[in-house]
Motif scaffolding. Structure first.
Motif, mmCIF file in Angstrom:
data_model
loop_
_atom_site.group_PDB
_atom_site.id
_atom_site.type_symbol
_atom_site.label_atom_id
_atom_site.label_comp_id
_atom_site.label_asym_id
_atom_site.label_seq_id
_atom_site.Cartn_x
_atom_site.Cartn_y
_atom_site.Cartn_z
ATOM 1 N N ASP A 30 0.833 -1.200 0.000
ATOM 2 C CA ASP A 30 0.000 0.000 0.000
ATOM 3 C C ASP A 30 0.875 1.260 0.000
ATOM 4 O OD1 ASP A 30 -2.181 -1.631 0.093
ATOM 5 O OD2 ASP A 30 -2.542 -1.391 2.242
ATOM 6 N N ILE A 31 0.355 2.298 -0.628
ATOM 7 C CA ILE A 31 1.015 3.602 -0.615
ATOM 8 C C ILE A 31 0.260 4.500 0.347
ATOM 9 C CG2 ILE A 31 1.681 5.611 -1.986
ATOM 10 C CD1 ILE A 31 1.800 3.808 -4.417
ATOM 11 N N CYS A 32 0.950 5.002 1.353
ATOM 12 C CA CYS A 32 0.281 5.807 2.367
ATOM 13 C C CYS A 32 1.100 7.049 2.676
ATOM 14 C CB CYS A 32 0.053 4.995 3.651
ATOM 15 S SG CYS A 32 1.579 4.512 4.479
ATOM 16 N N ALA A 33 0.447 8.023 3.271
ATOM 17 C CA ALA A 33 1.089 9.267 3.701
ATOM 18 C C ALA A 33 0.850 9.440 5.185
ATOM 19 C CB ALA A 33 0.520 10.458 2.934
ATOM 20 N N VAL A 34 1.907 9.760 5.924
ATOM 21 C CA VAL A 34 1.824 9.954 7.367
ATOM 22 C C VAL A 34 2.050 11.430 7.656
ATOM 23 C CG1 VAL A 34 2.750 9.309 9.612
ATOM 24 C CG2 VAL A 34 2.686 7.629 7.760
ATOM 25 N N CYS A 35 1.143 12.041 8.364
ATOM 26 C CA CYS A 35 1.230 13.472 8.687
ATOM 27 C C CYS A 35 1.464 13.660 10.179
ATOM 28 C CB CYS A 35 -0.050 14.196 8.266
ATOM 29 S SG CYS A 35 -0.457 14.021 6.517
ATOM 30 N N GLY A 36 2.071 14.798 10.515
ATOM 31 C CA GLY A 36 2.249 15.145 11.917
ATOM 32 C C GLY A 36 3.647 14.935 12.444
ATOM 33 N N ILE A 37 4.547 14.313 11.677
ATOM 34 C CA ILE A 37 5.928 14.095 12.112
ATOM 35 C C ILE A 37 6.833 14.909 11.186
ATOM 36 C CG2 ILE A 37 7.716 12.390 12.606
ATOM 37 C CD1 ILE A 37 5.567 10.283 12.779
ATOM 38 N N SER A 38 7.404 15.963 11.707
ATOM 39 C CA SER A 38 8.131 16.907 10.856
ATOM 40 C C SER A 38 9.597 16.548 10.652
ATOM 41 C CB SER A 38 8.039 18.318 11.456
ATOM 42 O OG SER A 38 8.595 18.330 12.768
ATOM 43 N N ASP A 39 10.217 15.873 11.616
ATOM 44 C CA ASP A 39 11.653 15.646 11.544
ATOM 45 C C ASP A 39 12.026 14.232 11.115
ATOM 46 O OD1 ASP A 39 10.643 14.479 13.789
ATOM 47 O OD2 ASP A 39 12.302 15.044 15.113
ATOM 48 N N ILE A 40 11.091 13.477 10.530
ATOM 49 C CA ILE A 40 11.399 12.127 10.085
ATOM 50 C C ILE A 40 12.207 12.172 8.797
ATOM 51 C CG2 ILE A 40 9.286 11.845 8.731
ATOM 52 C CD1 ILE A 40 9.239 8.926 9.659
ATOM 53 N N LYS A 41 13.118 11.222 8.646
ATOM 54 C CA LYS A 41 13.970 11.150 7.470
ATOM 55 C C LYS A 41 13.771 9.833 6.745
ATOM 56 C CE LYS A 41 17.551 14.085 9.538
ATOM 57 N NZ LYS A 41 18.983 14.170 9.923
ATOM 58 N N ILE A 42 14.187 9.795 5.480
ATOM 59 C CA ILE A 42 14.065 8.593 4.679
ATOM 60 C C ILE A 42 14.907 7.479 5.303
ATOM 61 C CG2 ILE A 42 14.504 7.588 2.402
ATOM 62 C CD1 ILE A 42 14.058 10.335 1.210
ATOM 63 N N GLY A 43 14.308 6.289 5.429
ATOM 64 C CA GLY A 43 15.016 5.145 5.989
ATOM 65 C C GLY A 43 14.709 4.879 7.445
ATOM 66 N N GLU A 44 14.070 5.816 8.146
ATOM 67 C CA GLU A 44 13.723 5.616 9.549
ATOM 68 C C GLU A 44 12.413 4.828 9.673
ATOM 69 O OE1 GLU A 44 15.898 9.557 11.455
ATOM 70 O OE2 GLU A 44 13.724 9.504 11.279
ATOM 71 N N THR A 45 12.208 4.213 10.840
ATOM 72 C CA THR A 45 11.050 3.350 11.085
ATOM 73 C C THR A 45 10.080 4.041 12.018
ATOM 74 O OG1 THR A 45 12.432 1.387 10.821
ATOM 75 C CG2 THR A 45 10.308 1.090 11.907
ATOM 76 N N ILE A 46 8.774 4.021 11.656
ATOM 77 C CA ILE A 46 7.709 4.526 12.530
ATOM 78 C C ILE A 46 7.037 3.319 13.181
ATOM 79 C CG2 ILE A 46 5.596 5.874 12.653
ATOM 80 C CD1 ILE A 46 6.448 7.278 10.106
ATOM 81 N N ALA A 47 7.081 3.219 14.499
ATOM 82 C CA ALA A 47 6.528 2.049 15.190
ATOM 83 C C ALA A 47 6.185 2.410 16.624
ATOM 84 C CB ALA A 47 7.517 0.887 15.156
ATOM 85 N N ASP A 48 5.440 1.531 17.274
ATOM 86 C CA ASP A 48 5.101 1.674 18.686
ATOM 87 C C ASP A 48 6.316 1.315 19.529
ATOM 88 O OD1 ASP A 48 4.080 1.671 21.223
ATOM 89 O OD2 ASP A 48 2.208 0.669 20.663
#
Length: 354
Positions: A30-48
């Motif tokens: 799936d292609i998704c867009a995540v909003c609200g995180i300004s300082d994230i960079k390519i290659g980093e992981t978003i997780a709990d």
């Protein structure tokens, strides 16, 4: 069904597919867009934090070449560009880091200077071309290699250079690569009417300005390709240019009368009727060292003897692209980049020091 109706139906289906829809779950593919995180960079992981496990960060090879970017300080500043201040330049350069993983930006010695590190001159030149098309106006310094010191040993980047050249012009090309500290790894014939494939390992410092030099040595018949190999011991001094520059002596408009005598000193970059400023590079000197010329001098009316004396024959000026200018400039020279023009000039800060 008519062609127009079918086209409209396809467009509607595509619009429904492209539109964003809020969702709580996404799956692989799936292609998704995540909003609200300004300082994230390519290659980093978003997780709990409690159950999430970060994936390994994408490793990108380190930059090997750096160039200085600064605001335009020439007399023609602001004529063509929309963004000319150091704040505009800084915001644009740091914004590039959001999508360019292999690039690094550092603050320079002064508040209006920034150091851009990239994977070769082509990597940085693409950024320069994009910025000038966006309306930015700035100056660029000569490319420099990024060296390292490991166990008290100075290391520099090396590249693998492959050259396809006709056998008739192989001698001058081999001599040129040798002067730039290149070491031959392989030589073989390609079977194409005497074409030879040369493979060298050469310091990145030796690659700077090599493309134009090889084209000149082979009369435009050679093909050069380079790729980064590794870091190796420092190779010593490398002379990449034997000729100096012809520098404008004063501000003004170039004339045929002045250029006719100036072209005897070397090859010119300018033609009659072009506006130049003091310190601008207007040609290549035929000898080592720089030479100041008055390319705006006008012939006195009292010296006109006949119509024959008024006719002068000028050589066609050299047309240098952005890549050519960056390869040409030396330590005390700069490239002035604007949306409509590319000029070269002497660095006024280094000239004052002398």
């Amino acid at each position: 069904m008519m062609v127009g109706e079918m086209r409209a139906m396809i467009i509607k289906r595509m619009e429904r597919m492209i539109n964003r829809v809020s969702t709580e779950n996404v799956e692989a593919g799936d292609i998704c867009a995540v909003c609200g995180i300004s300082d994230i960079k390519i290659g980093e992981t978003i997780a709990d934090k409690s159950i999430g496990k970060a994936l390994p960060i994408i490793k990108v090879e380190e930059p090997t070449v750096k160039m200085s970017f600064s605001i335009n300080t020439s007399p023609f500043v602001g004529r063509e560009g929309k963004y000319v201040t150091s704040r505009n330049l800084r915001d644009r350069l740091y914004r590039e880091l959001e999508r360019n993983l292999a690039m690094r930006i550092e603050d320079g010695e002064t508040a209006d200077t920034f150091v851009v590190n990239g994977r070769g001159t082509l990597h940085i030149t693409i950024l320069i071309e994009s910025m000038r098309r966006e309306g930015y106006e700035f100056m660029v310094g000569p490319p420099k290699v990024i060296s390292k010191r490991v166990d008290d040993k100075l290391l520099e980047p090396f590249e693998i250079a492959t050259v396809e050249v006709p056998e008739d012009h192989m001698g001058p090309v081999v001599e040129l690569l040798g002067k730039r500290r290149g070491q031959m790894l392989d030589m073989q014939g390609l079977g194409l009417e005497g074409t030879v494939l040369l493979k060298y390992i050469i310091p990145t410092r030796g690659v700077l300005g090599l493309r134009n030099a090889i084209l000149t040595a082979s009369r435009g018949t050679a093909i050069l390709n380079t790729v980064f190999d590794s870091y190796g011991p420092w190779s010593g001094n490398i002379n990449t240019r034997d000729q100096g520059s012809l520098v404008a002596f004063d501000d003004g408009m170039t004339t045929s009368y002045a250029l006719h005598s100036a072209q005897e000193r070397g090859q010119m970059f300018v033609s009659p009727g072009m506006e130049v400023y003091k310190g601008q590079i207007v040609g290549i000197h035929q000898r080592p060292g720089d030479l100041s010329l008055n390319v705006c001098k006008k012939k006195a009316a009292t010296n006109v003897r006949s119509n024959k004396e008024q006719t002068v024959v000028l050589d066609a000026p050299l047309s240098y692209s952005l890549d050519d200018c960056i390869e040409y400039i030396q330590e005390d020279e700069l490239v002035e980049v604007t949306p409509l023009s590319i000029r070269m000039c002497k660095n006024p800060k280094l000239v004052k020091r002398r």
